[in-house]
Design a protein around this motif. Sequence first.
Motif, PDB file in Angstrom:
ATOM      1  N   THR A   1     -10.737  -2.656   1.228  1.00 57.81           N
ATOM      2  CA  THR A   1     -11.026  -2.202   0.490  1.00 57.81           C
ATOM      3  C   THR A   1     -10.934  -3.156  -1.041  1.00 57.81           C
ATOM      4  OG1 THR A   1      -9.810  -0.761  -0.454  1.00 57.81           O
ATOM      5  CG2 THR A   1     -11.735   0.072   0.794  1.00 57.81           C
TER       6      THR A   1
ATOM      7  N   LEU B   1      -5.908  -0.369 -13.187  1.00 60.04           N
ATOM      8  CA  LEU B   1      -5.048  -0.274 -11.839  1.00 60.04           C
ATOM      9  C   LEU B   1      -5.547   0.570 -10.516  1.00 60.04           C
ATOM     10  CD1 LEU B   1      -2.071   0.171 -14.848  1.00 60.04           C
ATOM     11  CD2 LEU B   1      -2.313  -2.065 -13.739  1.00 60.04           C
ATOM     12  N   PRO B   2      -4.579  -0.225  -9.860  1.00 59.43           N
ATOM     13  CA  PRO B   2      -5.180   1.227  -8.238  1.00 59.43           C
ATOM     14  C   PRO B   2      -4.420   1.949  -8.270  1.00 59.43           C
ATOM     15  CG  PRO B   2      -4.686  -1.248  -7.949  1.00 59.43           C
ATOM     16  CD  PRO B   2      -4.202  -1.225  -9.021  1.00 59.43           C
ATOM     17  N   LYS B   3      -5.119   2.756  -8.159  1.00 63.23           N
ATOM     18  CA  LYS B   3      -4.647   4.630  -8.333  1.00 63.23           C
ATOM     19  C   LYS B   3      -5.400   4.952  -6.979  1.00 63.23           C
ATOM     20  CE  LYS B   3      -2.261   4.403 -12.264  1.00 63.23           C
ATOM     21  NZ  LYS B   3      -0.746   4.514 -11.700  1.00 63.23           N
ATOM     22  N   MET B   4      -4.782   6.859  -6.677  1.00 63.98           N
ATOM     23  CA  MET B   4      -5.523   7.484  -5.462  1.00 63.98           C
ATOM     24  C   MET B   4      -5.577   8.580  -5.847  1.00 63.98           C
ATOM     25  SD  MET B   4      -5.778   5.992  -1.917  1.00 63.98           S
ATOM     26  CE  MET B   4      -4.632   5.628  -0.576  1.00 63.98           C
TER      27      MET B   4
ATOM     28  N   VAL C   1      -4.030  -7.112 -16.671  1.00 62.47           N
ATOM     29  CA  VAL C   1      -4.494  -6.234 -15.265  1.00 62.47           C
ATOM     30  C   VAL C   1      -5.035  -4.235 -15.760  1.00 62.47           C
ATOM     31  CG1 VAL C   1      -3.761  -5.483 -13.584  1.00 62.47           C
ATOM     32  CG2 VAL C   1      -3.175  -7.392 -14.147  1.00 62.47           C
TER      33      VAL C   1
ATOM     34  N   GLU D   1      -9.498   5.771  -3.157  1.00 64.37           N
ATOM     35  CA  GLU D   1      -9.076   5.214  -3.616  1.00 64.37           C
ATOM     36  C   GLU D   1      -9.917   5.211  -4.624  1.00 64.37           C
ATOM     37  OE1 GLU D   1      -9.993   1.301  -1.321  1.00 64.37           O
ATOM     38  OE2 GLU D   1      -8.377   2.234   0.786  1.00 64.37           O
TER      39      GLU D   1
ATOM     40  N   TRP E   1      -9.561  -2.386  -3.880  1.00 67.83           N
ATOM     41  CA  TRP E   1      -8.913  -1.515  -3.860  1.00 67.83           C
ATOM     42  C   TRP E   1      -7.613  -2.377  -3.866  1.00 67.83           C
ATOM     43  CZ3 TRP E   1      -5.228   1.714  -1.910  1.00 67.83           C
ATOM     44  CH2 TRP E   1      -4.388   2.684  -2.752  1.00 67.83           C
TER      45      TRP E   1
ATOM     46  N   ARG F   1      -0.247   7.692  -8.232  1.00 71.83           N
ATOM     47  CA  ARG F   1       0.695   6.016  -7.326  1.00 71.83           C
ATOM     48  C   ARG F   1       0.073   6.280  -6.265  1.00 71.83           C
ATOM     49  NH1 ARG F   1       3.599   3.532 -11.225  1.00 71.83           N
ATOM     50  NH2 ARG F   1       4.919   4.794 -12.516  1.00 71.83           N
ATOM     51  N   PRO F   2      -0.785   4.984  -5.548  1.00 74.21           N
ATOM     52  CA  PRO F   2      -0.845   4.534  -4.405  1.00 74.21           C
ATOM     53  C   PRO F   2       0.633   5.100  -3.215  1.00 74.21           C
ATOM     54  CG  PRO F   2      -1.620   2.975  -5.324  1.00 74.21           C
ATOM     55  CD  PRO F   2      -0.830   3.418  -6.339  1.00 74.21           C
ATOM     56  N   ASN F   3       1.225   4.769  -3.961  1.00 73.12           N
ATOM     57  CA  ASN F   3       2.658   5.046  -2.734  1.00 73.12           C
ATOM     58  C   ASN F   3       3.389   6.274  -2.843  1.00 73.12           C
ATOM     59  OD1 ASN F   3       3.592   4.133  -5.087  1.00 73.12           O
ATOM     60  ND2 ASN F   3       5.416   4.767  -4.801  1.00 73.12           N
TER      61      ASN F   3
ATOM     62  N   ARG G   1      -1.688  -8.315  -6.732  1.00 75.01           N
ATOM     63  CA  ARG G   1      -0.504  -7.454  -7.570  1.00 75.01           C
ATOM     64  C   ARG G   1       1.099  -7.917  -6.755  1.00 75.01           C
ATOM     65  NH1 ARG G   1      -0.979  -2.595 -10.053  1.00 75.01           N
ATOM     66  NH2 ARG G   1       0.829  -2.964 -11.856  1.00 75.01           N
TER      67      ARG G   1
ATOM     68  N   PHE H   1       0.396  -1.274  -0.427  1.00 76.62           N
ATOM     69  CA  PHE H   1       0.240  -0.237   0.420  1.00 76.62           C
ATOM     70  C   PHE H   1       0.871   0.845  -0.284  1.00 76.62           C
ATOM     71  CE2 PHE H   1      -2.709  -2.925   3.153  1.00 76.62           C
ATOM     72  CZ  PHE H   1      -3.291  -3.319   1.909  1.00 76.62           C
ATOM     73  N   ARG H   2       1.697   0.845   0.618  1.00 72.31           N
ATOM     74  CA  ARG H   2       2.917   1.839   0.421  1.00 72.31           C
ATOM     75  C   ARG H   2       3.933   2.699  -0.293  1.00 72.31           C
ATOM     76  NH1 ARG H   2       1.495   4.185   5.840  1.00 72.31           N
ATOM     77  NH2 ARG H   2       2.287   6.105   5.285  1.00 72.31           N
ATOM     78  N   ARG H   3       4.589   1.661  -1.096  1.00 71.27           N
ATOM     79  CA  ARG H   3       6.049   1.397  -2.021  1.00 71.27           C
ATOM     80  C   ARG H   3       4.938   1.457  -3.580  1.00 71.27           C
ATOM     81  NH1 ARG H   3       7.665   3.526   0.993  1.00 71.27           N
ATOM     82  NH2 ARG H   3       8.675   3.431   2.560  1.00 71.27           N
ATOM     83  N   ASP H   4       6.002   2.021  -3.954  1.00 70.52           N
ATOM     84  CA  ASP H   4       5.737   1.207  -5.865  1.00 70.52           C
ATOM     85  C   ASP H   4       6.056   0.124  -6.074  1.00 70.52           C
ATOM     86  OD1 ASP H   4       5.599   1.450  -8.109  1.00 70.52           O
ATOM     87  OD2 ASP H   4       6.819   3.059  -8.769  1.00 70.52           O
TER      88      ASP H   4
ATOM     89  N   ARG I   1      -9.720   2.741  -9.103  1.00 73.78           N
ATOM     90  CA  ARG I   1      -9.396   2.151 -10.942  1.00 73.78           C
ATOM     91  C   ARG I   1      -9.204   2.370 -11.797  1.00 73.78           C
ATOM     92  NH1 ARG I   1      -9.601  -4.339  -9.064  1.00 73.78           N
ATOM     93  NH2 ARG I   1     -11.367  -4.265  -8.266  1.00 73.78           N
TER      94      ARG I   1
ATOM     95  N   GLU J   1      -6.692  -5.231  -4.547  1.00 72.27           N
ATOM     96  CA  GLU J   1      -6.098  -5.965  -5.438  1.00 72.27           C
ATOM     97  C   GLU J   1      -4.675  -5.392  -5.330  1.00 72.27           C
ATOM     98  OE1 GLU J   1      -7.317  -7.175  -8.678  1.00 72.27           O
ATOM     99  OE2 GLU J   1      -5.532  -6.858  -9.657  1.00 72.27           O
ATOM    100  N   LEU J   2      -3.917  -4.481  -4.896  1.00 73.73           N
ATOM    101  CA  LEU J   2      -2.735  -3.686  -4.494  1.00 73.73           C
ATOM    102  C   LEU J   2      -2.255  -5.308  -3.750  1.00 73.73           C
ATOM    103  CD1 LEU J   2      -3.054  -0.983  -2.820  1.00 73.73           C
ATOM    104  CD2 LEU J   2      -1.833  -1.035  -5.661  1.00 73.73           C
TER     105      LEU J   2
END
Lengths: 850, 109
Positions: A571, B56-59, B53, B32, A573, B9-11, A580, A528-531, B34, A576-577
């Motif tokens: 969630t 993609l999950p994004k924020m 896929v 959140e 979301w 990107r989420p991160n 992956r 959740f916090r890294r790329d 996608r 999914e993260l």
Amino acid sequence: MSESPTPAASASSGAPERDVRAVRAARLESARRELAEATARGEGGRLAHRHYSQRMDAFVQELFAAAGSVTSSVGIFALGGYGRQELCLHSDIDLLVLFAAPLEAGDEKFVHALLTPLWDFGLTVGHHVREIGDGTALDRDNAEFLLALTDARSIVGDATLLDRFMGATDMARVAARALAELRALLEARRARFNDTLYQLEPDLKESPGGLRDLFAAQAIAKLTDPTLLSQSSVGPQALDDAEEFLLRLRAIAHLESKRHQNVLTHELQERAADAMGYPGGSPRERVERLMSDYFRHARAVDRALRWALRTGVTPVGPNLVRWGDGVRFVDNRQAAARPETWLALFQAALDLECTVSDDALTLVRQHAGHFTADQFVPTPATRAALLRFLRPRPGLYARLSEMHEAGLLGQLLPEFKGINCRVVRDFYHKYTVDEHTLLTIRNLERLAEAGPEKGRFARLLSEMESPELLVLALLYHDVGKGIDVDDHSAIGARLVGGVAARLGLGDEDRALVEFLVGQHLRMSFVAFRRDTEDPEIVRQFAQVVGVETRLKMLCVLTWADVGAVSPETLTPWKEELLWRLYVDTYNHLTVAYGDEVIDSTQAAVAEVAASRPPDVTATEIEEFLKGLPRRYLQLFSREAVYSHARRSRQLSPGAIQTWLERKDQEWALTVITRDQPFLFSNFSGVLSLYGMDILRGYAFTKPDGLVVDTFHFSDQERFLALNHEGEAELIRTIEHVVGGRVDVAARLKRREEGALRRRLPRFAPVVHCDNDSSPRYTIVEIVAENALGLLYRMSRAMSESGCEVDLVLISTEGQRAIDVFHLTCGGHKLSRPQHEALTANLQRVLEGPS
Amino acid sequence: MKLIKSIVRPNKVDDVKSALEKLHISGMTVTEVRGHGKQKGHTAIYRGQEYNVSLLPKMEVEVVVPDSIANDAIKAIIEAARTGEIGDGRVFVIPVHESYRIRTGEREV
């Protein structure tokens, strides 16, 4: 102790045999006449039957005294109706002749001498001859014998033998089986009467509402709760009346028909109505009144039986029964003193998908504090039972919650006490730490309930070999919060050591649980916090995780943990993260590992070398490890590494080191040798030849040609279990095959054809050839239905295509074989035409003959 | 006023938040989401089988800022969220005519 004479003491009799027989005949006749007269007066009920049974007892006692000596003590017991003292004129005399020791020739003479006079007098005898040692197999004995035993009564001889006979086995199990059989017998018998008691000519014994139903209700009460029938709305008096009435009628039927006749025919109805003094101007009136009473009593019996069947407690284990409000102890005093039996209470509730009863929970609550953790699991068997209990399944959360609420969980796992109702304030968590922990397990059980087809995380759970270790890790994942919230993962991992020692976990299992607890925040942090699109992030995470089994468990643990923070936290979301990251890491571990080889400068190499045993030098270890994938060090313990290094030194070409090890039901074959064509397929071929089911394994080939292959397999056809020389033969065959003295292909041919004929694949095999992920290897991933010889056929096809099989990962998940091969051809990756040809070849092999 | 809607990107959310806080922009909505941009997702392989896929999950980070600092905010977001790779996201800027504080009914222009 019985005061009856022993056969040896009073065997001799001075009277001539003929006189003795005449006296006995007269006595028996007198007894029968007494019952017949009472019956004719309409008084052939319980009392008359008891008198007749007692006179029969005296008769048996006399025969016993005259039967001669026995080599061990012996007891004679009345069974069934005779045991209940309800012997009728033409009833069978059911006897149990029970010896204290195995029968010898003299004992058989004794049995013959005891029974022959009974037969001579025209009595029908049902006899069972047993020794008390047979009691250990009582739960597998004849069902009707088990039921007859519920009425066993000592007539003569050593009365204590019956307790010893029945005490030799788990009576709860015997009772459970007897009850199950009783239900089946009842159903079949009542079906013969169309399950209705309103028969115009009822069978007094067999019809619904008849004597057998009454005895069945009484047997259920005896086997479960002696007070059961008194709680029924029918009431004990009505049942007594019914019994008295039915016994009188049956006695009349026997007397009038002069045989074992229980059907109350129209003719017998008239005679019975007269004998029992029913009023009425005509036979028809008298019969109507008799039958009206009959149906009234039969209805009472029927209702009592249905009540007993519906509400009767069921024995579910030693000192455990299932009652209306759940599982409870039979003897609370005994249970309070034996904490090692408590887990069985919760296990039974889990198995039966019901609750633990309030009174059992009260008992646990009152006494749990008196015992230490070890006293709940004092033996290897109870410790194994605790781990079995923790396997995720529906109801586990509820049972653990009951244990926690009753104070047992904190006593059993003292580290858990620190988080009891612990409140940690943050932006996310909605529950106390203990409840959050238990909710993670509820998430897991829901996943287990959903089944693998319901989702990707459920499939991961279903693939785990030891999901109970995941539950243990979840129970401990936040225990560190009881000490220090900021450092709770590391503290929790340290606390695992205590429970691992108490439960006797092996080093591997302990390390796994420590890893899961210590790293329980890492996967969510990275996901959740890294790329995670950055391969370096995935590589670093894969390095922490090491192997797929840990990855799967950490992934499902993370899923369950995040989902238990609050209903809104997990969630789709986030799922999914998480997924992956799982897939990318899995691919890294299974596909990319070949390019990350050990070099001698690595700290891990120095660590392994530093703790080496004296007979292996640091140089030997460094030389051995050099060029192996780093993954090797994560798969094998240090002891295994030293063993491999030791056996691989000065290994000449053609030489082979092969050995087998056993762990529980699983075997491991390790082979160290120099590479040669078809080597891997030959190993797997030999295992298939002996019917071994290869579960998982690893094959490593170093750049210098040294091969280290390990296969874990189950002895499917019990070859090793049944042959003392089996291990040596298997190893010898491998050596012969590698030395070219045996052609494994020829020996496997017939077996393989048979297997292929039987094989009906349930899903299409997948072959994926990847030429991009590694600069050194062509990687072939195969997912196919597991089958005998599958690995052999695949690897042989690769070798036949000219490929060198350098690295292999073998895994089996249920019926699914998942294998990853790293191949080269002439030291290089396969060209496009080569890998296309190989893929086609593999597809052909996997799909089998058309 | 401008509504600045960023898909990142989420991160990168924490970095974007820090960058905006430096501009004293503290109120924001983070969601959140996608989706996919030009890259249209990608193909992943798991156990030899390919699967697509596509979303993609994004924020999504939304802030409303005065016009005067809108450009600084946009710049800060882009700098904080950029990796230089495909999939870094987008920033959308939308004019806001009015806004109301629900608690007090106060109107802000």
